[in-house]
Design an enzyme around this catalytic site. Sequence first.
Site, PDB file in Angstrom:
ATOM      1  N   CYS A  10       0.843  -1.185   0.000  1.00  0.00           N
ATOM      2  CA  CYS A  10       0.000   0.000   0.000  1.00  0.00           C
ATOM      3  C   CYS A  10       0.886   1.244   0.000  1.00  0.00           C
ATOM      4  O   CYS A  10       2.096   1.149   0.151  1.00  0.00           O
ATOM      5  CB  CYS A  10      -0.899  -0.008   1.236  1.00  0.00           C
ATOM      6  SG  CYS A  10       0.018  -0.228   2.763  1.00  0.00           S
ATOM      7  N   CYS A  13       3.096   1.714   3.017  1.00  0.00           N
ATOM      8  CA  CYS A  13       4.220   0.787   3.126  1.00  0.00           C
ATOM      9  C   CYS A  13       5.389   1.296   2.292  1.00  0.00           C
ATOM     10  O   CYS A  13       6.542   1.256   2.717  1.00  0.00           O
ATOM     11  CB  CYS A  13       3.813  -0.604   2.656  1.00  0.00           C
ATOM     12  SG  CYS A  13       2.238  -1.137   3.319  1.00  0.00           S
TER      13      CYS A  13
END
Lengths: 77, 338
Positions: A10, A13
């Site tokens: 994501c 991240c």
Amino acid sequence: MEIKVLGPGCAKCNTLVKLTHDVVEQNGINATIIKVDDIMEIMKYGVMSTPALVVDEKVVLKGRIPTSEELKQLLTK
Amino acid sequence: MKSFKWLWPIILLGLWILTYINLQSVADWIVDGVIQLPKGQHLTEALRFFIFEVPKVLLLLVLIIFVVGIIRSFFTPERTRKALEGKSLFTGNVMASMLGIVTPFCSCSAIPLFLGFVESGIPLGVTFSFLIAAPMINEVAVILLFGMFGWKVAAIYVATGLVIAISAGWVIGKLKLEKHVESWVYEIKADHSSEEEEKIHLDDRIQAGYNAVREIVGKVWLYIVAGIAVGAAAHGYVPESFMANLMGKSTWYSVPLSVLIGVPLYSNAAGIIPIVSVLIEKGVPLGTALAFMMAVIGLSLPEMIILRKVLKMRLLLTFVGVVTIGIIFVGFLFNAIY
């Protein structure tokens, strides 16, 4: 030292991966950074919120992005 | 110096209150005193509405996000999981739905969270209650509904959202669909040794509040300004009875249709609000508009694709179907009451 960034890919991240690279570089920390996006692998660490940071197989942070100052402390202690 | 960090929120709260109670007079002063527009005209009143509403909603947003940020520092996913372990079906559904509101959640964490819940033996139906409530009852959505349509609409949104999460989770639990979870899910053995709590001080919690404000308000403020601009354009322009007429005339299929359109769409809560205010401006009944909003932020195609990794098709479709029916039902109910 071995740093793992756990996250299934994501936006947050990726931000943490980049931040970790920056902090390691700026402070001359001797470390390899590995991005772990395999969900089975992530679950082995018992992490339920991503991104998470694992230093030498120990979960030190999960579910949020630290400030670079906090990250520096985590990596240099 | 450092030990006085807790003083700042109190000072800021004082400033906040002072600003908030003076908003209307400042807005009036700008419109009547500085720009000197003729009173009562549509443009004047639209501008007054806009100048008053934008800072009002943004102030509410900052305060509530700050408080929510602090509250959330008490509810980690790990604690929530612990609270849900060993709860019976109905109690578990109720608790999971409520915890879904306060536990920090991001749709990209849906899978690890799902796996973490299932791995520790929390029933599937209870897990789903959490997964339904967490995105749908979103603090930004609630604040915006409160700021733009009043506390009743906001309260009804939260209440009906909870009812959907509880009942949909309960139904999924009763259907006994455990075997329709991908089998590898049950093979996961997580290492729980890393679960000691981080030590969190009051200063850290306050910092969490600031962080939440920076992150969330920074992301959504533009949508909010756009949403209020639309609302302002409609303000004082759409005659009161216009809405009532359309509600009376509204066709029965407007609710299911708007929900079916909303389900595959994805937007964050702030992005959907401008659209909802356009819909309402166009005379769409509130229940239909809210059902559309729930469908958009509660269910989405990207989320389904992510969940497909852990759920077999039949369970995924059941999940979507049950939640969709719940939202349609709420839309009808809302339209019938209002």
